[in-house]
Structure formats: structure tokens, C-alpha cells
Enzyme design. Structure first.
Site, PDB file in Angstrom:
ATOM      1  N   LYS A  11       0.858  -1.208   0.000  1.00 28.75           N
ATOM      2  CA  LYS A  11       0.000   0.000   0.000  1.00 28.75           C
ATOM      3  C   LYS A  11       0.879   1.238   0.000  1.00 28.75           C
ATOM      4  O   LYS A  11       2.056   1.197   0.395  1.00 28.75           O
ATOM      5  CB  LYS A  11      -0.928   0.032   1.215  1.00 28.75           C
ATOM      6  CG  LYS A  11      -0.256  -0.007   2.597  1.00 28.75           C
ATOM      7  CD  LYS A  11       0.230   1.321   3.142  1.00 28.75           C
ATOM      8  CE  LYS A  11       0.873   1.203   4.526  1.00 28.75           C
ATOM      9  NZ  LYS A  11       1.679   2.352   4.935  1.00 28.75           N
ATOM     10  N   ALA A  97       9.393  -0.587   5.328  1.00 31.43           N
ATOM     11  CA  ALA A  97       9.622   0.471   4.341  1.00 31.43           C
ATOM     12  C   ALA A  97       8.419   1.393   4.176  1.00 31.43           C
ATOM     13  O   ALA A  97       8.376   2.217   3.268  1.00 31.43           O
ATOM     14  CB  ALA A  97       9.964  -0.177   2.989  1.00 31.43           C
ATOM     15  N   GLY A  98       7.399   1.235   5.046  1.00 30.04           N
ATOM     16  CA  GLY A  98       6.203   2.075   4.948  1.00 30.04           C
ATOM     17  C   GLY A  98       5.217   1.583   3.908  1.00 30.04           C
ATOM     18  O   GLY A  98       4.324   2.315   3.485  1.00 30.04           O
ATOM     19  N   LEU A  99       5.347   0.313   3.513  1.00 32.35           N
ATOM     20  CA  LEU A  99       4.511  -0.235   2.430  1.00 32.35           C
ATOM     21  C   LEU A  99       3.522  -1.292   2.929  1.00 32.35           C
ATOM     22  O   LEU A  99       2.798  -1.889   2.136  1.00 32.35           O
ATOM     23  CB  LEU A  99       5.409  -0.829   1.329  1.00 32.35           C
ATOM     24  CG  LEU A  99       6.384   0.188   0.699  1.00 32.35           C
ATOM     25  CD1 LEU A  99       7.370  -0.525  -0.217  1.00 32.35           C
ATOM     26  CD2 LEU A  99       5.616   1.259  -0.075  1.00 32.35           C
ATOM     27  N   GLY A 102       3.813  -6.576   5.997  1.00 40.30           N
ATOM     28  CA  GLY A 102       3.431  -7.528   7.046  1.00 40.30           C
ATOM     29  C   GLY A 102       1.918  -7.545   7.254  1.00 40.30           C
ATOM     30  O   GLY A 102       1.311  -8.617   7.378  1.00 40.30           O
ATOM     31  N   SER A 103       1.305  -6.364   7.270  1.00 40.78           N
ATOM     32  CA  SER A 103      -0.153  -6.278   7.448  1.00 40.78           C
ATOM     33  C   SER A 103      -0.863  -6.923   6.271  1.00 40.78           C
ATOM     34  O   SER A 103      -1.888  -7.598   6.426  1.00 40.78           O
ATOM     35  CB  SER A 103      -0.598  -4.808   7.533  1.00 40.78           C
ATOM     36  OG  SER A 103       0.068  -4.168   8.581  1.00 40.78           O
ATOM     37  N   ASP A 136      -3.262  -1.583   9.970  1.00 45.62           N
ATOM     38  CA  ASP A 136      -3.470  -1.554   8.519  1.00 45.62           C
ATOM     39  C   ASP A 136      -4.164  -2.809   7.982  1.00 45.62           C
ATOM     40  O   ASP A 136      -4.517  -2.862   6.807  1.00 45.62           O
ATOM     41  CB  ASP A 136      -2.121  -1.412   7.783  1.00 45.62           C
ATOM     42  CG  ASP A 136      -1.602   0.016   7.829  1.00 45.62           C
ATOM     43  OD1 ASP A 136      -2.420   0.941   8.019  1.00 45.62           O
ATOM     44  OD2 ASP A 136      -0.380   0.200   7.664  1.00 45.62           O
TER      45      ASP A 136
END
Ligand code: ATP
Length: 283
Positions: A11, A97-99, A102-103, A136
Site C-alpha cells: 500500500k 519500508a512504509g509499504l 506484514g499487514s 493496517d
């Protein structure tokens, strides 16, 4: 079938405003989230004696702290069964990395298990289980571009994004989300910035005025390289460029797919950062 293969997308946050801090320490945010066409692959093998996780990435934990493990464990608990599942994650999404990798993996496990067990949980119930894994996760289960409020549980569909090409640049170091929030001074957040449900399809140039991320100040403060990436993307014709989530990944938005392709090659040729040319996943 005793095996299921599930694509697990990354995301980006096109808008992220920290609204406040709750007494329990959680931050309340307003964020505009879109899935993008960069995928891990999650493979589930059913009929196993216990839950196990293996991952192709050496720095992703394979124990109970893996978000995919937690998702499976909470699913079986809600179903009151001691069944097991073997989870394999082929990791493509850069880690921490803010993407949201994992969520996304956790959401893929929940969707896969729910499908395999004959949909015992409604979408709403599955999102409640997902929220216990991470803020998230409900968004990834929602499968639309969404405005998320609160701690990620209040989701509203957002249908007004135009199709865009995205050049995603990942500088290769990891930034723990908890560190960013810990170093965020709420007094310094931009109080004027509000999220407006306006239609961005009508006028592409409005997109750049809407992009915003309160967390940039913290992550850029420690890693000024992120500012250089934003500049590089804008110089190469991006309509707008922003750090995603808590960083350090930066995305550039392009109206024109050819220009995005050129920009992607140009940044890749420098050999300094990983880049990905992807699309927003719009319904
Ligand atoms: P956040 O969702 O907290 O903003 P992020 O999107 O920046 O995080 P992730 O790739 O989800 O980053 O990883 C954050 C941390 O979670 C990693 O450092 C890793 O140790 C841990 N982790 C647990 N499970 C996973 C998983 N399935 N994939 C990636 N990281 C995982």
C-alpha cells in the site's frame, strides 16, 4: 484443495495526518490508502498439525511475531479450533519500508483461511480479527481505496482517484514505525491541513495539493536522503512525490505511463536505490 496461493499487495498513503494521541498510547490518524501493484505471494498449506511460517526474506521473523502467524492464530482461536496451517511468504515488498507488507500478509492469511473454512466470518468480523493483528490489516481486507480514521478500524470507500502510474523508490534501509511515532512532536504537526473528500478525477493537478504526510518531518529529519528522492522524482516529471507511511519509501505519481517508465529507468540507472514501476490498484 489443501493449498491456496494468495497475492498480497503493498500500500501507499497518499495523505496521512496525525490527529492525536490516545491515553493508551495509540495515535489516531486520518489517512488515504491505496493498494499498489507490488506483491508478495502467500501460500497456505492446510491440514497441518500446527501453525508454521517460512519466508524468503532473511530478516522477516518466522516465529509467533510474524504478523501472518498472529493472523492464523487469531483466526483459529475465533473458530475455536486447534487446526494448523503452513504459511510460506515469498517476499518482494521491501521490509519496514512504509509499504504495509506484514499487514498485507496477515490479511492474505485471514482471507485464505476464511475461504478454505467456508466463510465462517463476515467481512466485518474478519476485519475485527484483523485489527487485533495491526492497524493496517482491516484496510487490506477492505480491498478498496479507502480513507481510514481512528486507529484503522473506521474505513470509508474513496472512489475519486484517477488511474496513475507510480514510481516507487526504496532507499534500502529500514525505519521502524514505532520509532517514527515516538519521535513525532504533535505540537509540530500541521494543524491547518485537513482531509477533504474532493474528486481528484476531475482535475489531476489537484492531486499534488492534496498529498500530505505528517510523518515526513520525523523520518526526513533523520534521513535527509528521502528529500533527495522526492526532488529526483519531481525533476523527472512526477506530478507529485511523497513518503509513504512512516517511510522510508517515496512514491512519485505520473499521469503519463511513458514518462513514469523513463523516470523509473533513470533512477534505476543511478544504482543507488531500488525502484518499482507500478499502478494504483483501483477497483
Ligand atoms: P508498518 O505496517 O508497521 O508501518 P511497514 O509497512 O513499514 O510496517 P513491514 O514490512 O510490515 O513494514 O514490517 C515491519 C516489521 O514487522 C518488520 O521489521 C518485521 O520484523 C516485522 N514483520 C512481522 N511479520 C512480517 C511479515 N509477514 N512481513 C514483513 N515484516 C514482518
Amino acid at each position: 484443495m489443501n493449498r491456496l496461493v494468495i497475492p498480497s499487495p503493498a500500500k501507499i498513503n497518499l495523505f496521512l495526518k496525525v490527529v492525536g494521541r490516545r491515553p493508551d498510547g495509540y495515535h489516531e490518524i486520518i489517512t488515504l490508502l491505496s493498494r499498489i501493484g507490488l506483491f508478495d505471494t502467500v501460500v497456505l498449506h492446510f491440514d497441518q498439525p500446527s501453525i508454521s511460517v517460512t519466508c524468503s526474506h532473511p530478516r522477516v521473523p518466522e516465529d509467533r511475531s510474524n504478523l501472518a502467524y498472529r493472523a492464523a492464530s487469531l483466526f483459529f482461536e475465533a473458530l475455536s479450533t486447534d487446526d494448523g496451517v503452513a504459511i510460506f511468504i515469498d517476499k518482494v515488498i521491501p521490509v519496514a519500508a512504509g509499504l504495509g507488507g506484514g499487514s498485507s500478509n496477515a490479511a492474505a492469511v485471514l482471507m485464505g483461511l476464511n475461504q478454505h473454512y467456508g466463510l465462517p466470518f463476515s467481512d466485518g468480523e474478519l476485519r475485527k480479527i484483523g485489527l487485533k493483528v495491526g492497524a493496517d490489516v482491516p484496510f487490506f481486507l477492505f480491498r478498496h481505496v479507502a480513507v481510514a480514521r481512528g486507529i484503522g478500524d473506521d474505513l470509508q470507500m474513496y472512489e475519486d482517484l484517477p488511474p496513475m502510474s507510480v514510481v516507487l523508490v526504496c532507499p534500502g534501509f529500514e525505519v521502524p514505525t514505532a520509532w517514527v511515532y515516538k519521535n513525532l512532536s504533535l505540537g509540530l504537526t500541521n494543524r491547518e491541513k485537513r482531509f477533504k473528500m474532493i474528486n481528484l478525477k476531475e482535475d489531476f493537478s489537484r492531486v499534488k495539493h492534496r498529498l500530505f504526510n505528517d510523518l515526513e518531518q520525523v523520518t526526513i529529519g533523520k534521513f535527509p536522503e528521502i528529500r533527495s528522492i522526492k526532488k529526483a522524482l519531481l525533476n523527472l516529471g512526477a506530478e507529485a512525490a511523497l513518503m509513504s507511511g512512516s517511510g522510508p519509501s517515496v512514491f512519485g505519481l505520473f499521469k503519463d505511463a511513458q514518462q513514469a517508465t523513463k523516470a523509473n529507468h533513470s533512477i534505476r540507472r543511478r544504482g543507488r536505490w531500488d525502484t518499482f514501476l507500478v499502478e494504483l490498484l483501483l477497483p
